[in-house]
Design a protein around this motif. Structure first.
Motif, PDB file in Angstrom:
ATOM      1  N   VAL A  61     -50.171 -46.383 -23.639  1.00 21.57           N
ATOM      2  CA  VAL A  61     -49.188 -45.469 -23.056  1.00 21.57           C
ATOM      3  C   VAL A  61     -49.268 -45.590 -21.542  1.00 21.57           C
ATOM      4  O   VAL A  61     -50.339 -45.451 -20.950  1.00 21.57           O
ATOM      5  CB  VAL A  61     -49.458 -44.017 -23.487  1.00 21.57           C
ATOM      6  CG1 VAL A  61     -48.565 -43.056 -22.718  1.00 21.57           C
ATOM      7  CG2 VAL A  61     -49.245 -43.862 -24.985  1.00 21.57           C
ATOM      8  N   SER A  62     -48.138 -45.863 -20.938  1.00 20.29           N
ATOM      9  CA  SER A  62     -48.057 -46.003 -19.481  1.00 20.29           C
ATOM     10  C   SER A  62     -47.510 -44.698 -18.906  1.00 20.29           C
ATOM     11  O   SER A  62     -46.335 -44.380 -19.066  1.00 20.29           O
ATOM     12  CB  SER A  62     -47.147 -47.181 -19.116  1.00 20.29           C
ATOM     13  OG  SER A  62     -47.083 -47.357 -17.716  1.00 20.29           O
ATOM     14  N   ALA A  63     -48.371 -43.922 -18.259  1.00 18.51           N
ATOM     15  CA  ALA A  63     -47.947 -42.650 -17.671  1.00 18.51           C
ATOM     16  C   ALA A  63     -47.095 -42.915 -16.433  1.00 18.51           C
ATOM     17  O   ALA A  63     -47.057 -44.024 -15.897  1.00 18.51           O
ATOM     18  CB  ALA A  63     -49.164 -41.813 -17.302  1.00 18.51           C
ATOM     19  N   ARG A  64     -46.384 -41.887 -15.976  1.00 19.15           N
ATOM     20  CA  ARG A  64     -45.528 -42.026 -14.795  1.00 19.15           C
ATOM     21  C   ARG A  64     -46.328 -42.590 -13.622  1.00 19.15           C
ATOM     22  O   ARG A  64     -47.490 -42.230 -13.405  1.00 19.15           O
ATOM     23  CB  ARG A  64     -44.931 -40.671 -14.433  1.00 19.15           C
ATOM     24  CG  ARG A  64     -45.960 -39.617 -14.113  1.00 19.15           C
ATOM     25  CD  ARG A  64     -45.366 -38.236 -14.167  1.00 19.15           C
ATOM     26  NE  ARG A  64     -46.312 -37.201 -13.801  1.00 19.15           N
ATOM     27  CZ  ARG A  64     -46.238 -35.946 -14.208  1.00 19.15           C
ATOM     28  NH1 ARG A  64     -45.251 -35.555 -15.002  1.00 19.15           N
ATOM     29  NH2 ARG A  64     -47.134 -35.059 -13.826  1.00 19.15           N
ATOM     30  N   HIS A  65     -45.675 -43.445 -12.857  1.00 17.57           N
ATOM     31  CA  HIS A  65     -46.349 -44.100 -11.748  1.00 17.57           C
ATOM     32  C   HIS A  65     -45.318 -44.750 -10.839  1.00 17.57           C
ATOM     33  O   HIS A  65     -44.107 -44.718 -11.124  1.00 17.57           O
ATOM     34  CB  HIS A  65     -47.337 -45.155 -12.262  1.00 17.57           C
ATOM     35  CG  HIS A  65     -46.672 -46.261 -13.033  1.00 17.57           C
ATOM     36  ND1 HIS A  65     -46.478 -46.197 -14.400  1.00 17.57           N
ATOM     37  CD2 HIS A  65     -46.140 -47.450 -12.639  1.00 17.57           C
ATOM     38  CE1 HIS A  65     -45.867 -47.300 -14.809  1.00 17.57           C
ATOM     39  NE2 HIS A  65     -45.657 -48.074 -13.756  1.00 17.57           N
ATOM     40  N   PRO A  71     -58.583 -49.994  -5.511  1.00 16.86           N
ATOM     41  CA  PRO A  71     -58.620 -49.839  -6.968  1.00 16.86           C
ATOM     42  C   PRO A  71     -59.458 -48.643  -7.410  1.00 16.86           C
ATOM     43  O   PRO A  71     -60.569 -48.443  -6.936  1.00 16.86           O
ATOM     44  CB  PRO A  71     -59.247 -51.146  -7.448  1.00 16.86           C
ATOM     45  CG  PRO A  71     -59.021 -52.118  -6.332  1.00 16.86           C
ATOM     46  CD  PRO A  71     -59.097 -51.310  -5.084  1.00 16.86           C
ATOM     47  N   LYS A  72     -58.892 -47.865  -8.310  1.00 18.46           N
ATOM     48  CA  LYS A  72     -59.618 -46.762  -8.954  1.00 18.46           C
ATOM     49  C   LYS A  72     -60.038 -47.166 -10.356  1.00 18.46           C
ATOM     50  O   LYS A  72     -61.153 -46.900 -10.790  1.00 18.46           O
ATOM     51  CB  LYS A  72     -58.717 -45.517  -9.023  1.00 18.46           C
ATOM     52  CG  LYS A  72     -59.329 -44.313  -9.753  1.00 18.46           C
ATOM     53  CD  LYS A  72     -58.336 -43.157  -9.790  1.00 18.46           C
ATOM     54  CE  LYS A  72     -58.895 -41.961 -10.560  1.00 18.46           C
ATOM     55  NZ  LYS A  72     -59.995 -41.322  -9.809  1.00 18.46           N
ATOM     56  N   PHE A  82     -54.254 -52.772 -11.341  1.00 17.44           N
ATOM     57  CA  PHE A  82     -55.127 -51.612 -11.249  1.00 17.44           C
ATOM     58  C   PHE A  82     -54.351 -50.343 -10.924  1.00 17.44           C
ATOM     59  O   PHE A  82     -53.275 -50.376 -10.335  1.00 17.44           O
ATOM     60  CB  PHE A  82     -56.215 -51.835 -10.185  1.00 17.44           C
ATOM     61  CG  PHE A  82     -55.696 -52.074  -8.783  1.00 17.44           C
ATOM     62  CD1 PHE A  82     -55.455 -51.013  -7.909  1.00 17.44           C
ATOM     63  CD2 PHE A  82     -55.475 -53.368  -8.319  1.00 17.44           C
ATOM     64  CE1 PHE A  82     -54.991 -51.227  -6.625  1.00 17.44           C
ATOM     65  CE2 PHE A  82     -55.006 -53.596  -7.033  1.00 17.44           C
ATOM     66  CZ  PHE A  82     -54.767 -52.527  -6.180  1.00 17.44           C
ATOM     67  N   ALA A  83     -54.936 -49.208 -11.349  1.00 20.65           N
ATOM     68  CA  ALA A  83     -54.482 -47.906 -10.894  1.00 20.65           C
ATOM     69  C   ALA A  83     -55.211 -47.625  -9.591  1.00 20.65           C
ATOM     70  O   ALA A  83     -56.442 -47.727  -9.526  1.00 20.65           O
ATOM     71  CB  ALA A  83     -54.808 -46.830 -11.928  1.00 20.65           C
ATOM     72  N   ALA A  84     -54.464 -47.310  -8.548  1.00 19.55           N
ATOM     73  CA  ALA A  84     -55.051 -47.155  -7.222  1.00 19.55           C
ATOM     74  C   ALA A  84     -55.638 -45.763  -7.036  1.00 19.55           C
ATOM     75  O   ALA A  84     -55.272 -44.803  -7.728  1.00 19.55           O
ATOM     76  CB  ALA A  84     -53.988 -47.423  -6.152  1.00 19.55           C
ATOM     77  N   GLU A  85     -56.543 -45.666  -6.082  1.00 21.85           N
ATOM     78  CA  GLU A  85     -57.063 -44.362  -5.676  1.00 21.85           C
ATOM     79  C   GLU A  85     -55.944 -43.501  -5.096  1.00 21.85           C
ATOM     80  O   GLU A  85     -55.947 -42.278  -5.237  1.00 21.85           O
ATOM     81  CB  GLU A  85     -58.161 -44.546  -4.622  1.00 21.85           C
ATOM     82  CG  GLU A  85     -59.429 -45.198  -5.127  1.00 21.85           C
ATOM     83  CD  GLU A  85     -60.335 -44.231  -5.862  1.00 21.85           C
ATOM     84  OE1 GLU A  85     -59.967 -43.041  -5.965  1.00 21.85           O
ATOM     85  OE2 GLU A  85     -61.396 -44.667  -6.336  1.00 21.85           O
ATOM     86  N   GLU A  86     -54.970 -44.148  -4.455  1.00 22.07           N
ATOM     87  CA  GLU A  86     -53.930 -43.429  -3.735  1.00 22.07           C
ATOM     88  C   GLU A  86     -52.868 -42.862  -4.673  1.00 22.07           C
ATOM     89  O   GLU A  86     -52.485 -43.498  -5.664  1.00 22.07           O
ATOM     90  CB  GLU A  86     -53.254 -44.358  -2.714  1.00 22.07           C
ATOM     91  CG  GLU A  86     -54.161 -44.807  -1.576  1.00 22.07           C
ATOM     92  CD  GLU A  86     -55.028 -46.007  -1.930  1.00 22.07           C
ATOM     93  OE1 GLU A  86     -55.712 -46.525  -1.040  1.00 22.07           O
ATOM     94  OE2 GLU A  86     -55.017 -46.442  -3.108  1.00 22.07           O
ATOM     95  N   ASN A 104     -49.379 -36.002  -6.944  1.00 24.40           N
ATOM     96  CA  ASN A 104     -50.368 -36.968  -7.443  1.00 24.40           C
ATOM     97  C   ASN A 104     -49.752 -38.022  -8.360  1.00 24.40           C
ATOM     98  O   ASN A 104     -50.300 -38.350  -9.416  1.00 24.40           O
ATOM     99  CB  ASN A 104     -51.505 -36.246  -8.172  1.00 24.40           C
ATOM    100  CG  ASN A 104     -52.242 -35.272  -7.282  1.00 24.40           C
ATOM    101  OD1 ASN A 104     -52.487 -35.578  -6.112  1.00 24.40           O
ATOM    102  ND2 ASN A 104     -52.581 -34.109  -7.808  1.00 24.40           N
ATOM    103  N   LEU A 105     -48.592 -38.533  -7.955  1.00 28.28           N
ATOM    104  CA  LEU A 105     -47.997 -39.656  -8.685  1.00 28.28           C
ATOM    105  C   LEU A 105     -48.806 -40.908  -8.363  1.00 28.28           C
ATOM    106  O   LEU A 105     -48.899 -41.329  -7.208  1.00 28.28           O
ATOM    107  CB  LEU A 105     -46.538 -39.851  -8.262  1.00 28.28           C
ATOM    108  CG  LEU A 105     -45.791 -40.995  -8.940  1.00 28.28           C
ATOM    109  CD1 LEU A 105     -45.568 -40.699 -10.422  1.00 28.28           C
ATOM    110  CD2 LEU A 105     -44.460 -41.269  -8.248  1.00 28.28           C
ATOM    111  N   ARG A 106     -49.396 -41.494  -9.386  1.00 26.31           N
ATOM    112  CA  ARG A 106     -50.306 -42.617  -9.195  1.00 26.31           C
ATOM    113  C   ARG A 106     -49.561 -43.884  -8.764  1.00 26.31           C
ATOM    114  O   ARG A 106     -48.479 -44.185  -9.263  1.00 26.31           O
ATOM    115  CB  ARG A 106     -51.066 -42.894 -10.494  1.00 26.31           C
ATOM    116  CG  ARG A 106     -52.180 -43.952 -10.399  1.00 26.31           C
ATOM    117  CD  ARG A 106     -53.336 -43.469  -9.572  1.00 26.31           C
ATOM    118  NE  ARG A 106     -53.905 -42.228 -10.101  1.00 26.31           N
ATOM    119  CZ  ARG A 106     -54.858 -41.550  -9.481  1.00 26.31           C
ATOM    120  NH1 ARG A 106     -55.324 -41.963  -8.305  1.00 26.31           N
ATOM    121  NH2 ARG A 106     -55.335 -40.428 -10.029  1.00 26.31           N
TER     122      ARG A 106
END
Length: 228
Positions: free
Chosen positions: A46-50, A70-71, A80-84, A98-100
């Motif tokens: 599942v790909s959450a909003r980003h 990278p987080k 990668f999902a970023a820290e930002e 907090n939109l990744r």
């Protein structure tokens, strides 16, 4: 600061199970089911909003010279999902905090929402393949040091499957074609238009959004198969 290259990843559990299942059938002298004959195991995530951003957009929102950190490394190599994160401001002045951001940076800016997100914010977001943003709604993004107004780029990502060319050959599909995804379990259903994306860099993985994942009751143990 520059992002650190990913360390060699341990095999995904599904990959190990795929090999064990294939060896077990061979040892028992039984014919391999189609799922075991596939070059790679099927992963459904599942790909959450980003959002995806250009290097210029990252600098506007986070400061000159800023690079994404990278987080969490994702299943596809180098992704990668970023820290930002950023704040997304919709047309009704409603926001998602907090939109990744997903990295690495791309050559266009794109926000991917589930339909529930889009309705809540007031967007009429069309279902599009990633990168196909012509004529889509725009939005405002807010970061720690600046604002960025996007004239377009808000979409609902089409359900899709990443395939290596060997996977595409096995399932008999081509880039841009569609395949069925059959999901089992208590909320069993079939996705009839799973867009096929093919690259030598891809591992076999399906991406659906949070609304779609909730609708089919997807869990790590839910049986799934691709049906040409």
């Amino acid at each position: 600061m520059s992002s650190t290259p990913p360390a060699p990843a341990a095999p995904h559990r599904a990959e190990i199970e795929h090999v064990v299942r294939r060896l077990l059938y061979q040892r028992l002298g039984q014919p391999l089911p189609r799922s075991a004959r596939a070059p790679r195991p099927l992963i459904v995530n599942v790909s959450a909003r980003h959002c995806h951003l250009t290097p210029q957009a990252v600098e506007t929102l986070f400061g000159r010279g800023h690079q994404l950190q990278p987080k969490k490394w994702l299943y596809q190599a180098g992704q990668f999902a970023a820290e930002e994160t950023v704040t997304l401001i919709g047309p009704r002045s409603r926001v998602i905090s907090n939109l990744r951001i997903l990295g690495p940076c791309r050559d266009l800016n794109q926000v991917e929402l589930a339909n529930t997100d889009a309705i809540s914010l007031g967007f009429e977001a069309p279902v599009r393949a990633s990168g196909d943003i012509k004529g889509t709604p725009g939005c405002m993004l807010m970061g720690p040091v600046g604002f960025l107004e996007l004239p377009q780029g808000v979409i609902r990502a089409a359900p899709h499957v990443h395939m290596h060319p060997d996977d595409a050959a096995f399932y008999g599909v081509k880039p841009g074609s569609f395949i069925h995804l059959r999901v089992g379990g208590p909320c069993a259903m079939t996705f009839d238009r799973m867009l096929v994306r093919v690259s030598p860099d891809f591992k076999l993985e399906v991406h659906i959004d949070t609304d779609e994942g909730n609708a089919c009751g997807l869990t790590p143990g839910t049986p799934c198969e691709l049906v040409p």
